[in-house]
Structure formats: structure tokens, C-alpha cells
Design a protein around this motif. Structure first.
Motif, PDB file in Angstrom:
ATOM      1  N   LEU A 116     -14.195 -15.851  18.019  1.00  0.00           N
ATOM      2  CA  LEU A 116     -14.187 -14.387  17.851  1.00  0.00           C
ATOM      3  C   LEU A 116     -13.562 -13.718  19.077  1.00  0.00           C
ATOM      4  O   LEU A 116     -12.765 -12.786  18.959  1.00  0.00           O
ATOM      5  N   ARG A 117     -13.964 -14.216  20.267  1.00  0.00           N
ATOM      6  CA  ARG A 117     -13.429 -13.657  21.507  1.00  0.00           C
ATOM      7  C   ARG A 117     -11.898 -13.753  21.513  1.00  0.00           C
ATOM      8  O   ARG A 117     -11.197 -12.779  21.781  1.00  0.00           O
ATOM      9  N   THR A 118     -11.376 -14.944  21.161  1.00  0.00           N
ATOM     10  CA  THR A 118      -9.927 -15.150  21.181  1.00  0.00           C
ATOM     11  C   THR A 118      -9.230 -14.204  20.201  1.00  0.00           C
ATOM     12  O   THR A 118      -8.175 -13.646  20.488  1.00  0.00           O
ATOM     13  N   ILE A 119      -9.861 -13.999  19.031  1.00  0.00           N
ATOM     14  CA  ILE A 119      -9.245 -13.124  18.022  1.00  0.00           C
ATOM     15  C   ILE A 119      -9.297 -11.662  18.457  1.00  0.00           C
ATOM     16  O   ILE A 119      -8.318 -10.927  18.343  1.00  0.00           O
ATOM     17  N   PHE A 120     -10.456 -11.241  19.016  1.00  0.00           N
ATOM     18  CA  PHE A 120     -10.586  -9.828  19.389  1.00  0.00           C
ATOM     19  C   PHE A 120      -9.731  -9.449  20.594  1.00  0.00           C
ATOM     20  O   PHE A 120      -9.379  -8.290  20.754  1.00  0.00           O
ATOM     21  N   ILE A 121      -9.399 -10.408  21.463  1.00  0.00           N
ATOM     22  CA  ILE A 121      -8.560 -10.005  22.610  1.00  0.00           C
ATOM     23  C   ILE A 121      -7.080  -9.943  22.232  1.00  0.00           C
ATOM     24  O   ILE A 121      -6.271  -9.497  23.019  1.00  0.00           O
ATOM     25  N   SER A 122      -6.765 -10.323  21.003  1.00  0.00           N
ATOM     26  CA  SER A 122      -5.367 -10.216  20.575  1.00  0.00           C
ATOM     27  C   SER A 122      -5.045  -8.770  20.206  1.00  0.00           C
ATOM     28  O   SER A 122      -5.848  -8.095  19.562  1.00  0.00           O
ATOM     29  N   PRO A 123      -3.865  -8.289  20.631  1.00  0.00           N
ATOM     30  CA  PRO A 123      -3.507  -6.888  20.339  1.00  0.00           C
ATOM     31  C   PRO A 123      -3.369  -6.583  18.841  1.00  0.00           C
ATOM     32  O   PRO A 123      -3.394  -5.420  18.440  1.00  0.00           O
ATOM     33  N   VAL A 124      -3.245  -7.625  17.995  1.00  0.00           N
ATOM     34  CA  VAL A 124      -3.045  -7.334  16.562  1.00  0.00           C
ATOM     35  C   VAL A 124      -4.370  -7.130  15.822  1.00  0.00           C
ATOM     36  O   VAL A 124      -4.392  -6.738  14.667  1.00  0.00           O
ATOM     37  N   THR A 125      -5.490  -7.406  16.487  1.00  0.00           N
ATOM     38  CA  THR A 125      -6.792  -7.283  15.812  1.00  0.00           C
ATOM     39  C   THR A 125      -7.342  -5.862  15.946  1.00  0.00           C
ATOM     40  O   THR A 125      -7.493  -5.372  17.069  1.00  0.00           O
ATOM     41  N   PRO A 126      -7.651  -5.191  14.837  1.00  0.00           N
ATOM     42  CA  PRO A 126      -8.232  -3.843  14.930  1.00  0.00           C
ATOM     43  C   PRO A 126      -9.669  -3.924  15.483  1.00  0.00           C
ATOM     44  O   PRO A 126     -10.487  -4.669  14.954  1.00  0.00           O
ATOM     45  N   GLU A 127      -9.944  -3.137  16.545  1.00  0.00           N
ATOM     46  CA  GLU A 127     -11.273  -3.176  17.174  1.00  0.00           C
ATOM     47  C   GLU A 127     -12.378  -2.814  16.180  1.00  0.00           C
ATOM     48  O   GLU A 127     -13.499  -3.299  16.272  1.00  0.00           O
ATOM     49  N   ASP A 128     -12.033  -1.931  15.228  1.00  0.00           N
ATOM     50  CA  ASP A 128     -13.068  -1.420  14.320  1.00  0.00           C
ATOM     51  C   ASP A 128     -13.740  -2.513  13.491  1.00  0.00           C
ATOM     52  O   ASP A 128     -14.830  -2.309  12.972  1.00  0.00           O
ATOM     53  N   LEU A 129     -13.076  -3.684  13.393  1.00  0.00           N
ATOM     54  CA  LEU A 129     -13.675  -4.774  12.620  1.00  0.00           C
ATOM     55  C   LEU A 129     -15.022  -5.201  13.207  1.00  0.00           C
ATOM     56  O   LEU A 129     -15.853  -5.781  12.522  1.00  0.00           O
ATOM     57  N   LEU A 130     -15.233  -4.896  14.494  1.00  0.00           N
ATOM     58  CA  LEU A 130     -16.517  -5.261  15.117  1.00  0.00           C
ATOM     59  C   LEU A 130     -17.629  -4.314  14.679  1.00  0.00           C
ATOM     60  O   LEU A 130     -18.804  -4.660  14.718  1.00  0.00           O
ATOM     61  N   TYR A 131     -17.239  -3.110  14.272  1.00  0.00           N
ATOM     62  CA  TYR A 131     -18.248  -2.063  14.044  1.00  0.00           C
ATOM     63  C   TYR A 131     -18.500  -1.785  12.565  1.00  0.00           C
ATOM     64  O   TYR A 131     -19.239  -0.864  12.237  1.00  0.00           O
ATOM     65  N   THR A 132     -17.861  -2.558  11.661  1.00  0.00           N
ATOM     66  CA  THR A 132     -17.997  -2.220  10.230  1.00  0.00           C
ATOM     67  C   THR A 132     -19.437  -2.435   9.747  1.00  0.00           C
ATOM     68  O   THR A 132     -19.928  -1.697   8.912  1.00  0.00           O
ATOM     69  N   ASP A 133     -20.117  -3.432  10.306  1.00  0.00           N
ATOM     70  CA  ASP A 133     -21.512  -3.672   9.900  1.00  0.00           C
ATOM     71  C   ASP A 133     -22.407  -3.366  11.093  1.00  0.00           C
ATOM     72  O   ASP A 133     -22.309  -4.003  12.150  1.00  0.00           O
ATOM     73  N   ALA A 134     -23.310  -2.413  10.922  1.00  0.00           N
ATOM     74  CA  ALA A 134     -24.131  -1.937  12.042  1.00  0.00           C
ATOM     75  C   ALA A 134     -25.020  -3.033  12.638  1.00  0.00           C
ATOM     76  O   ALA A 134     -25.363  -2.997  13.820  1.00  0.00           O
ATOM     77  N   THR A 135     -25.380  -4.024  11.829  1.00  0.00           N
ATOM     78  CA  THR A 135     -26.310  -5.044  12.349  1.00  0.00           C
ATOM     79  C   THR A 135     -25.631  -6.002  13.328  1.00  0.00           C
ATOM     80  O   THR A 135     -26.300  -6.677  14.110  1.00  0.00           O
TER      81      THR A 135
END
Length: 660
Positions: A116-135
Motif C-alpha cells: 500500500l505504501r509503495t502504491i500511495f507514494i506514486s504520483p498516479v495514485t489518487p490520495e482520496d482512495l485512502l479516505y473512501t471508507d471511514a473505518t
């Protein structure tokens, strides 16, 4: 491609074997084949390995070891190119990995987090994908206590996915500060560093977080003190820089005073050190930009920075060579730095702009730095929009100096490239460039004439119609400066360019700044008698309408005062006077303001009266009589007894006109 993929196909085929042991061995072999091999990664993605790996990862029947190895291979694929990451995202890898975090097995959790870390630090990954589910956020907070790897990866995910106030608030409300604070004293350097990065993004331009951080303590030590320890010269550069950013954000938010020793003696000198020639390009860029932000609004910090380590001269190197000579042995580094040299120029312009924001001596030093004006002029036409914006900011900062407007700005004909920048630039550049133009149009600036000849009136009139408030203010402000002590032709051109309709539009603008500058423009247009008479002969009716409109409206004292001053100017005209004398409504308003509770308004109204009754002028007798019949003289008698010396003097002077 066919030949290459054929040799990779057996890796994918083995993922479909019926024997679970063979599948596991296949995944392990695949892991060893893709490490550091981008071609192999691309082949396996093309051959459809990703959906199968994700399937195995999510299967309840898969062994934990198999699921973990799948996560490791996926993480390795993500380490490749941006296209690899896009392919993984298209296969919905993020929900699958987040689901994996619910497993009881720590090794599997760590593998999912690493991926997940590797995917999220890529510029092509939208940050909002982390926040779609509140839990998800609260579950990640809970996992922080599991191991130093969960701490490192989760902090890294947070610091990369925290973009802007909304994300900061979500993380803050989920207890990020309390959960991450103790990690600053972890035995692992990587954990300390990622926690520190988290705080630097959480606190950036966020007063709520900054105010909270000041009072948090870990093992009996307050966070600011911990940050100061991390600033020390013996710490790694990235740690020094990041803690300086935390303290800078806290200072700008008002959580730490600008004269606090931790800012003056620690943060500021640390950031100046980062600007030195021996530092790497990205350290110099970040150091200068952070320092520019720290000192932007505080003149004492600006003065202090300007005399630390010859900073002003040191910044001149930002325009020369991107790398220090010692680093050039590394050819890759040199190539990288040449590609990113524009970032250095942008950072230097930003810092010069902050340094010169208030102090005349500092501005002089900046301009006297070798070729400074040429560099700014070149910066205005660079292809990078960020450099252009920073160069305009720097120019704007220096244009606040009367001395420089008369000398350096003139010698380098700065107005030419500036006018060019103003043609079809994006709004953020337009706002700063038009502010600079306002300064170049001041009466004492020699640039005023050539700017007018290059079609500025048309340009500025169009700015006053902008949707953007700052642009409307700057457009009208520049016109106001242009009209100050200008010749009649320029004033007529401005009125023609604006049109009466637009003038009314501006006078009924909801923003008081626009209104005040428009009144300022009118006041400057209506100065010197021949001009007043000329303009009132062509636009008198509309201007009187506008004045009435404002005096009747719900406006503050400053607005009404400015409007009465305009009336006083009209009353000073030779023929223009009659427009007031024949307008009983306006005369009643002037009378009303003479007895107003506010002395400023009384004084402004008295100016109108004085100009109307002045003896040496034709028709003064009739005007005096008319005003006496209205009861003006009685009010003047009352005001001559006023405790306010200004009002008292003005009233007595006016009464003398009646006696003369």
C-alpha cells in the motif's frame, strides 16, 4: 514482445496449478524473477498475473504464507514504472490490500502495508482512495502499535496522502497527533523520520493542529523541544529540514512566537544552512522555500535572515550552477540537477521576495547583487509557470521601494516584460503582476509614461471586470495611481475605457476595497480645475448620481468621507460648482453631514461648503445667500465653538468668507 512474454508465461501458468505447494513455489520464483527487473514486471502484468495474484491473496483457502508472498510480489510490481501502478489500480488492488489488513497475521499485514505504501507514494495514485471508507483510518491508527514496520509504513502512507485541510482534519479527528507523537522517540530512525514527516504535513498552514502540537509532550518533553533536538547539526539533513518545517508551520500559525529562541536561534539558522552551496539541489530548494515562508510576514525575521551567513549573496549561486563541483563526479546527479535547475531559481526568487517584503536596506542589497534585475527580467519569460510566478513575486516585493522604482526599474525597463506577462497569464500570476503594475504606475515612477503608451488603460479596464476579486481591486487601484496628477488626455482615456456603466458597476461592488479604490480613482480624476470642469461637463450627471447613491447607501465612515471629498473637489471647479448648487438633494446631504456625530465626515462636508462660498470667485455672493437661507451659517457658528481644533478652525475660516 511475443518472444519475451513466452519466456515469462510459465511463471503465470504456475499460478493456476492445482497443487497449492507448486502455486506457492511459483509465486516465490516470480518474486525472485521480478526484483529489480522492470522488463519482467511489465511482461507479467501484460500476461495477466495481477488479477490471479489478487485472487490468491483474497482467497480464504490460501495459506497465510501464500497470501503474504502474493502481497510481496504485488509490492515489487508496484515498485516499477507509473504504468505498472496504473495497471494495479485498474485491478482494484487497494480495496483488496485494505481488506488484508483485517487479518490476524502480522507478517501478512506488514506485507499489505508495504505494498500500500509503495502504491500511495506514486504520483498516479489518487490520495482520496485512502479516505473512501471511514473505518480504514481508525483501523490504521490501531495498527500503529503492532510493530516498527506498521509504524513506518502507516506514517509514510499518512504523510503522502495528507493533501490539504480536509485530509488534515480527518487525520486529526482520528487522533493522529496522540497516536504518532510517541513515535518521535522510537529506537528506529525510519519510524522517527516518517512520524516527523507526518507532523510536517499535518501542521502545514493548519492552526488547529499547530496549536495542539505545542502542548503535547512525550516522556515529559514538549514536542517543540523534541523538534529542536532534531534540528541539530549532527542529525541527518532530511531530519533537520523536516523538523524545521514543523517549527515553521507552528510559528506561522501563531503557536510559537516569532521572537522565540527556538525560531531565532535554531530554526532560522538551520534553514539558512540548507541554502549553502554544499547541499544537494532538493535540500537547497526546500530550505529556501521553507525559509521564505517562515519570514514572509515578519520584518524582524527578514532582517535577521538577511545578515545570517551572507544569505543574499549565497542565493545568487542558485542562478549559476545547479550542483557543487564536488557532486559533479556523479554524472547521474549532474543530469538530474540540470533538469531541475529551474526549481532552484524559483526558490531563490521566492526567498528574495520574502526578504525584501518590508525593509528598504534589504531591497537595496538584493538589487545590488550581481545581475539581479537581469535575472528577474529573464525569469519573467521562463517556460516554467512556477518560475514566472516567483519572479513576478520578487519583482513585486522590490517594487515597493520608491528609490528602486526611480533607478534600477528604470534602467532595466522592467515594465516591458511585465506588460508581456499580463497578456493572457493565469490568475495567480495576474494578481501579483497587476499589483506590481500598480506600484510602477505611481506618480513618481518614471515607468508611468511608457506603460501608458503600451496600452495599459485597456488592459486595466478589462481587469476591473474580472470575476476574481483581487484582480478587480488591482485593476481599479492601478487606474487610480495612473490618474494621480495625470494630464487631461489620460483622464479622459480612463473614463472612456471604463465606461459609465462599468463605473457604476464598481461603485455598487459588494467588496469595500473595490469601492474605496473606485472612489479614489474618481477623486484623482476630479483634481485641478480645468480637469474638474471638463470631466463634469461630459460626465457630470452620472457622477452626481453615483455620489448620491453612495451617500444614501449603508456604507462605512471611510467610504462616506471619500465621497464627500469628491464633492469638495467638484465644488472647487469653476463651472462644476453649479452641479452642486442646483441640486437641493445634495446640498441637504452636505448640511446633514456638517452636524454628523463623526468629526471626519463633518470636516469633509465643511470642505465642500468652503469651496462653494469662497469669495474671490464669480457668483460667490449668490451661493453664500442660498446656503445662508438653508441654515448653513447657523451650523458654522455652532461648529466654531467646537472642542475639536480642526473643526473649529475650518468653521471660523468659512465664516470669514461671509464677513469679507
Amino acid at each position: 514482445l511475443q518472444e519475451v512474454t513466452a519466456s515469462s508465461r510459465h511463471y503465470v501458468d504456475r499460478l493456476f496449478d492445482l497443487d497449492p505447494q507448486k502455486v506457492l513455489q511459483g509465486v516465490i520464483d516470480m518474486k525472485n524473477a521480478v526484483i529489480g527487473n522492470n522488463k519482467q514486471k511489465a511482461n507479467l502484468i501484460v500476461l495477466g498475473a495481477v488479477p490471479r495474484l489478487l485472487y490468491l491473496l483474497q482467497q480464504e483457502t490460501s495459506s497465510t504464507e501464500l497470501r503474504t508472498e502474493c502481497a510481496v510480489v504485488l509490492g515489487s510490481l508496484a515498485m516499477g514504472t507509473e504504468n505498472n501502478v496504473k495497471s494495479l489500480l485498474d485491478c482494484h488492488i487497494i480495496p483488496a490490500l485494505l481488506q488484508g489488513l483485517l487479518s490476524p497475521d502480522l507478517k501478512f499485514i506488514e506485507a499489505c502495508l508495504r505494498c500500500l505504501r509503495t502504491i500511495f507514494i506514486s504520483p498516479v495514485t489518487p490520495e482520496d482512495l485512502l479516505y473512501t471508507d471511514a473505518t480504514v483510518i481508525s483501523h490504521l491508527m490501531a495498527l500503529l502499535s503492532r510493530s516498527r514496520y506498521t509504524q513506518e509504513y502507516i506514517c509514510q502512507i499518512f504523510s503522502h496522502c495528507c493533501k490539504g485541510p480536509d485530509h488534515q482534519t480527518i487525520l486529526f479527528n482520528h487522533g493522529a497527533v496522540q497516536n504518532i507523537a510517541h513515535l518521535l522517540v522510537s529506537t528506529s530512525y525510519k519510524v522517527r523520520m516518517q512520524a516527523l514527516k507526518c507532523f510536517s504535513v499535518l501542521a502545514f498552514e493548519n492552526p488547529q493542529v499547530s496549536m495542539t502540537l505545542v502542548n503535547v509532550s512525550v516522556d515529559g518533553e514538549l514536542l517543540p523541544q523534541i523538534f529542536v533536538k532534531m534540528l541539530q547539526r549532527d542529525k541527518p539533513i532530511e531530519m533537520q529540514l523536516t523538523s524545521a518545517k514543523c517549527l515553521t508551520s507552528m510559528c506561522r500559525a501563531g503557536a510559537i512566537r516569532t521572537d522565540d529562541p527556538c525560531i531565532i536561534l535554531k530554526t532560522l539558522p538551520c534553514l539558512v544552512r540548507m541554502c549553502s552551496k554544499d547541499r544537494l539541489l532538493e535540500e537547497r530548494v526546500e530550505g529556501a522555500e521553507t525559509l521564505a515562508y517562515l519570514i514572509e510576514t515578519d520584518v524582524e525575521l527578514q532582517r535577521m535572515a538577511s545578515i545570517t551567513d551572507h544569505l543574499i549573496v549565497m542565493l545568487a549561486d542558485y542562478f549559476k550552477y545547479p550542483s557543487s563541483v564536488s557532486a559533479i563526479t556523479d554524472i547521474k546527479r549532474l543530469d538530474h540537477d540540470l533538469k531541475h535547475a529551474h526549481e532552484l531559481r524559483q526558490a531563490a526568487f521566492k526567498l528574495y521576495a520574502s526578504l525584501g517584503a518590508n525593509d528598504e536596506d534589504i531591497r537595496k542589497k538584493i538589487i545590488e547583487t550581481e545581475n539581479m534585475m537581469d535575472r528577474i527580467v529573464n525569469g519573467l519569460s521562463e517556460s516554467s509557470i512556477k518560475v514566472r510566478l516567483a519572479a513576478v513575486r520578487c519583482l513585486h516585493s522590490l517594487s515597493r521601494s520608491v528609490q528602486q522604482l526611480r533607478t534600477s526599474f528604470q534602467d532595466h525597463a522592467v515594465w516591458k516584460p511585465l506588460m508581456k506577462v499580463l497578456q493572457n497569464a493565469p490568475n495567480e500570476i495576474l494578481v501579483v503582476a497587476s499589483s506590481t503594475l500598480c506600484n510602477l504606475l505611481l506618480e513618481f515612477s518614471p515607468s508611468k509614461e511608457p506603460i501608458l503608451e503600451s496600452g495599459a488603460i485597456e488592459l486595466l479596464c478589462s481587469l476591473t471586470q474580472s470575476e476574481n476579486l483581487a484582480l478587480r481591486v488591482n485593476g481599479i487601484w492601478a487606474l487610480m495611481n495612473m490618474a494621480f496628477q495625470a494630464e487631461q488626455k489620460i483622464k479622459s482615456d480612463i473614463l472612456r475605457g471604463l465606461s459609465t456603466e462599468q463605473l457604476f458597476q464598481l461603485l455598487s461592488d459588494s467588496d469595500v476595497n473595490v469601492l474605496m479604490k473606485t472612489l479614489g480613482l474618481l477623486r484623482n480624476l476630479l483634481s485641478t480645475r480645468p480637469h474638474i470642469d471638463h470631466i463634469m461637463s461630459t460626465h457630470g450627471k452620472q457622477i452626481m448620481q453615483a455620489v448620491t447613491l453612495i451617500l444614501e447607501g449603508e456604507h462605512n465612515i471611510e467610504v462616506k468621507e471619500q465621497t464627500l471629498c469628491i464633492l469638495a473637489n467638484i465644488a472647487d471647479g469653476t463651472t462644476a460648482k453649479e452641479l452642486i448648487m442646483t441640486n437641493d438633494d445634495i446640498l441637504q446631504k452636505i448640511k446633514y453631514y456638517m452636524s454628523h456625530s463623526n468629526a471626519k465626515l463633518q470636516l469633509a462636508a465643511m470642505f465642500c461648503i468652503s469651496n462653494l462660498i469662497w469669495n474671490e470667485e464669480e457668483g460667490s455672493q449668490e451661493r453664500q445667500d442660498k446656503l445662508r437661507d438653508m441654515g448653513i451659517v447657523d451650523i458654522l457658528h455652532k461648529l466654531s465653538q467646537s472642542s475639536d481644533p480642526n473643526l473649529c478652525d475650518k468653521a471660523k475660516t468659512a465664516l470669514q468668507q461671509y464677513l469679507a
